[in-house]
Design an enzyme around this catalytic site. Sequence first.
Site, PDB file in Angstrom:
ATOM      1  N   ASP A   1       9.456  28.159 -15.879  1.00 28.30           N
ATOM      2  CA  ASP A   1      10.230  26.984 -15.427  1.00 28.30           C
ATOM      3  C   ASP A   1      11.443  26.687 -16.287  1.00 28.30           C
ATOM      4  OD1 ASP A   1       7.032  25.868 -14.676  1.00 28.30           O
ATOM      5  OD2 ASP A   1       8.599  26.144 -13.168  1.00 28.30           O
TER       6      ASP A   1
ATOM      7  N   HIS B   1       2.256  27.924 -22.358  1.00 32.86           N
ATOM      8  CA  HIS B   1       1.524  28.502 -21.222  1.00 32.86           C
ATOM      9  C   HIS B   1       0.084  28.758 -21.645  1.00 32.86           C
ATOM     10  CE1 HIS B   1       0.487  31.054 -17.821  1.00 32.86           C
ATOM     11  NE2 HIS B   1       1.559  30.543 -17.235  1.00 32.86           N
TER      12      HIS B   1
HETATM   13  C1  SDX Z   1       3.419  26.817 -14.736  1.00 34.11           C
HETATM   14  O1  SDX Z   1      -1.121  28.784 -15.077  1.00 34.11           O
HETATM   15  C2  SDX Z   1      -0.025  29.326 -14.681  1.00 34.11           C
HETATM   16  O2  SDX Z   1       0.094  30.529 -14.606  1.00 34.11           O
HETATM   17  C3  SDX Z   1       1.091  28.344 -14.335  1.00 34.11           C
HETATM   18  C4  SDX Z   1       2.424  28.990 -13.973  1.00 34.11           C
HETATM   19  C5  SDX Z   1       2.342  29.744 -12.671  1.00 34.11           C
HETATM   20  O3  SDX Z   1       3.145  30.659 -12.473  1.00 34.11           O
HETATM   21  O4  SDX Z   1       1.530  29.328 -11.801  1.00 34.11           O
HETATM   22  O5  SDX Z   1       2.838  29.857 -15.015  1.00 34.11           O
HETATM   23  C6  SDX Z   1       3.499  27.927 -13.747  1.00 34.11           C
HETATM   24  O6  SDX Z   1       2.773  25.835 -14.474  1.00 34.11           O
HETATM   25  C7  SDX Z   1       4.096  26.985 -16.084  1.00 34.11           C
HETATM   26  C8  SDX Z   1       3.874  25.768 -17.027  1.00 34.11           C
HETATM   27  C9  SDX Z   1       4.841  24.660 -16.620  1.00 34.11           C
HETATM   28  N1  SDX Z   1       4.586  23.428 -17.397  1.00 34.11           N
HETATM   29  C10 SDX Z   1       5.368  23.043 -18.405  1.00 34.11           C
HETATM   30  O7  SDX Z   1       6.331  23.680 -18.814  1.00 34.11           O
HETATM   31  C11 SDX Z   1       4.983  21.687 -19.005  1.00 34.11           C
HETATM   32  C12 SDX Z   1       5.053  21.772 -20.519  1.00 34.11           C
HETATM   33  N2  SDX Z   1       4.012  22.688 -20.997  1.00 34.11           N
HETATM   34  C13 SDX Z   1       2.765  22.099 -21.419  1.00 34.11           C
HETATM   35  O8  SDX Z   1       2.383  20.902 -20.810  1.00 34.11           O
HETATM   36  C14 SDX Z   1       1.669  23.123 -21.688  1.00 34.11           C
HETATM   37  O9  SDX Z   1       2.191  24.086 -22.494  1.00 34.11           O
HETATM   38  C15 SDX Z   1       0.972  23.767 -20.504  1.00 34.11           C
HETATM   39  C16 SDX Z   1       0.454  22.771 -19.546  1.00 34.11           C
HETATM   40  C17 SDX Z   1       1.875  24.717 -19.812  1.00 34.11           C
HETATM   41  C18 SDX Z   1      -0.195  24.568 -21.084  1.00 34.11           C
HETATM   42  O10 SDX Z   1      -1.011  23.650 -21.656  1.00 34.11           O
HETATM   43  P1  SDX Z   1      -2.351  24.079 -22.429  1.00 34.11           P
HETATM   44  O11 SDX Z   1      -2.574  25.528 -22.402  1.00 34.11           O
HETATM   45  O12 SDX Z   1      -3.415  23.192 -21.891  1.00 34.11           O
HETATM   46  O13 SDX Z   1      -2.000  23.766 -23.887  1.00 34.11           O
HETATM   47  P2  SDX Z   1      -2.354  22.412 -24.590  1.00 34.11           P
HETATM   48  O14 SDX Z   1      -1.875  21.285 -23.744  1.00 34.11           O
HETATM   49  O15 SDX Z   1      -3.787  22.451 -24.993  1.00 34.11           O
HETATM   50  O16 SDX Z   1      -1.429  22.459 -25.921  1.00 34.11           O
HETATM   51  C19 SDX Z   1      -1.879  23.112 -27.108  1.00 34.11           C
HETATM   52  C20 SDX Z   1      -1.049  22.466 -28.205  1.00 34.11           C
HETATM   53  C21 SDX Z   1      -1.132  20.938 -28.225  1.00 34.11           C
HETATM   54  O17 SDX Z   1      -0.818  20.497 -29.507  1.00 34.11           O
HETATM   55  P3  SDX Z   1      -2.052  20.265 -30.593  1.00 34.11           P
HETATM   56  O18 SDX Z   1      -3.131  19.449 -29.870  1.00 34.11           O
HETATM   57  O19 SDX Z   1      -2.529  21.638 -30.973  1.00 34.11           O
HETATM   58  O20 SDX Z   1      -1.422  19.502 -31.748  1.00 34.11           O
HETATM   59  O21 SDX Z   1       0.339  22.773 -27.977  1.00 34.11           O
HETATM   60  C22 SDX Z   1       1.040  21.559 -27.728  1.00 34.11           C
HETATM   61  C23 SDX Z   1       0.029  20.528 -27.345  1.00 34.11           C
HETATM   62  O22 SDX Z   1       0.496  19.213 -27.657  1.00 34.11           O
HETATM   63  N3  SDX Z   1       1.971  21.843 -26.626  1.00 34.11           N
HETATM   64  C24 SDX Z   1       3.210  21.389 -26.563  1.00 34.11           C
HETATM   65  C25 SDX Z   1       3.747  21.933 -25.385  1.00 34.11           C
HETATM   66  N4  SDX Z   1       2.818  22.679 -24.765  1.00 34.11           N
HETATM   67  C26 SDX Z   1       1.715  22.617 -25.548  1.00 34.11           C
HETATM   68  N5  SDX Z   1       3.927  20.588 -27.396  1.00 34.11           N
HETATM   69  C27 SDX Z   1       5.200  20.329 -27.007  1.00 34.11           C
HETATM   70  N6  SDX Z   1       5.785  20.817 -25.895  1.00 34.11           N
HETATM   71  C28 SDX Z   1       5.089  21.615 -25.063  1.00 34.11           C
HETATM   72  N7  SDX Z   1       5.674  22.111 -23.977  1.00 34.11           N
END
Ligand code: SDX
Length: 394
Positions: A328, A271
């Site tokens: 989720d 998140h």
């Molecule tokens: C919702 O904003 C809100 O409040 C949203 C929400 C709401 O109520 O409205 O809370 C609802 O959208 C919840 C999120 C649902 N999405 C997912 O579950 C999809 C999986 N999660 C990711 O795609 C991610 O964690 C996000 C999109 C939720 C957040 O992404 P960020 O903050 O942009 O983080 P990032 O993509 O920059 O990741 C940072 C690091 C990366 O690795 P490095 O580059 O440091 O090596 O963490 C890794 C990412 O690859 N990473 C993950 C991961 N989430 C982040 N690696 C594996 N699995 C994951 N789920």
Amino acid sequence: QTGLIAFDPGLGNTGSCESAITFIDGEKGILRYRGISLDALQNHPNFVEVALLLMFGKLPGKAQYQRFSTSLTNNANLDEDMKHHFAGFPRSAPPMAVLSAMISTLSCFHPEFLELEDATQVERAAARLISKVRTLAAYAYRRSLGLPYNYPDPTLPYVSNFLHMMFSEPYRQYSIDEDVVAALNMVLILHADHEQNCSTSTVRMVGSSGANLFASCAAGVSALWGPLHGGANMAVIEMLEAIHKGNMTAQEYVALAKDRDSPVRLMGFGHRVYRNFDPRATILREVSEKLLQRMGRKDPLLSIARKLEEIALQDSYFIDRKLYPNVDFYSGIILRAIGIPTNMFTVIFAIGRLPGWIAHWYEQKRQSDGKIWRPRQVYAGNRQSAYTARTERG
Ligand code: SDX
């Protein structure tokens, strides 16, 4: 601190905003609606009450609650002509596409709500939108299966009426289970608002142009559809089913999600704001376990979800990046237990988030004195380039 982000006077509105609706402390895993904690709301799960709290700033008194509930009951029907629009969609149409289109279409049948000047008008429009969104969702579901529509039942409260419209048959009225109703109320409450997330910011952005409430919420549905946002609840179940089918073990899936060369992510994890646990995930895990127990059922996907959580929370990749289950990760387990199909999960998220979108649309309208949102950019292209005739290009 969320909500209070300084404007840069030099740049004007830099796409950040001030809000008094929802407070999140990502480090401590705190989420409060108008200052009221989820724990307090969890003891009395009532989505309609939370909707009024978010939209108008305080828990409703008897008169407002009764007025709004009556309006929800009296406005659940759709104009019969809207059925022609449902008939125009292929049965395979993604429900989120139908929902976004039909929320926008509602404005054509309710032109009286295109201009909202005060709280009374916003409350009346909100009642129609929050009431009819259930009917739109249920009709999209019934249409996708070629089933007859169920008219709303005015004797049923909000969530029960939705379940009736979804699952009653001409030969058998849906049997209301209070445990299911309480669980779905809690799911909707936990999705009701989350400050400046992608879809809410979209609603504020669209609303800042002066676009009406229906058009702004229809845009929010489109933003919520994305798999990184509201679409993640569907992706979580697809991930759990793939593991359950034996395509790979939980350990193998986690390893894939860690691999930077792999597009796979551990869906339902991570998140932007929560750098610790998401309080909603904790509650939803408890609600899923309690509902399945009350139903005397087991869901192998819940066991797989618990296993994935256990593995990830002991893995330095997730720990170092502060990745925890989000809203989720467990919500789909509850919706499955209720009998809601996976392709309707993000629609349920939209039903829950609608009061939050309305609250932000209305807050922004009161705040903005007509200022349109115009986030600034840092230009990264060529400042000047020469034009070459097509005959001289490669
Ligand atoms: C919702 O904003 C809100 O409040 C949203 C929400 C709401 O109520 O409205 O809370 C609802 O959208 C919840 C999120 C649902 N999405 C997912 O579950 C999809 C999986 N999660 C990711 O795609 C991610 O964690 C996000 C999109 C939720 C957040 O992404 P960020 O903050 O942009 O983080 P990032 O993509 O920059 O990741 C940072 C690091 C990366 O690795 P490095 O580059 O440091 O090596 O963490 C890794 C990412 O690859 N990473 C993950 C991961 N989430 C982040 N690696 C594996 N699995 C994951 N789920």
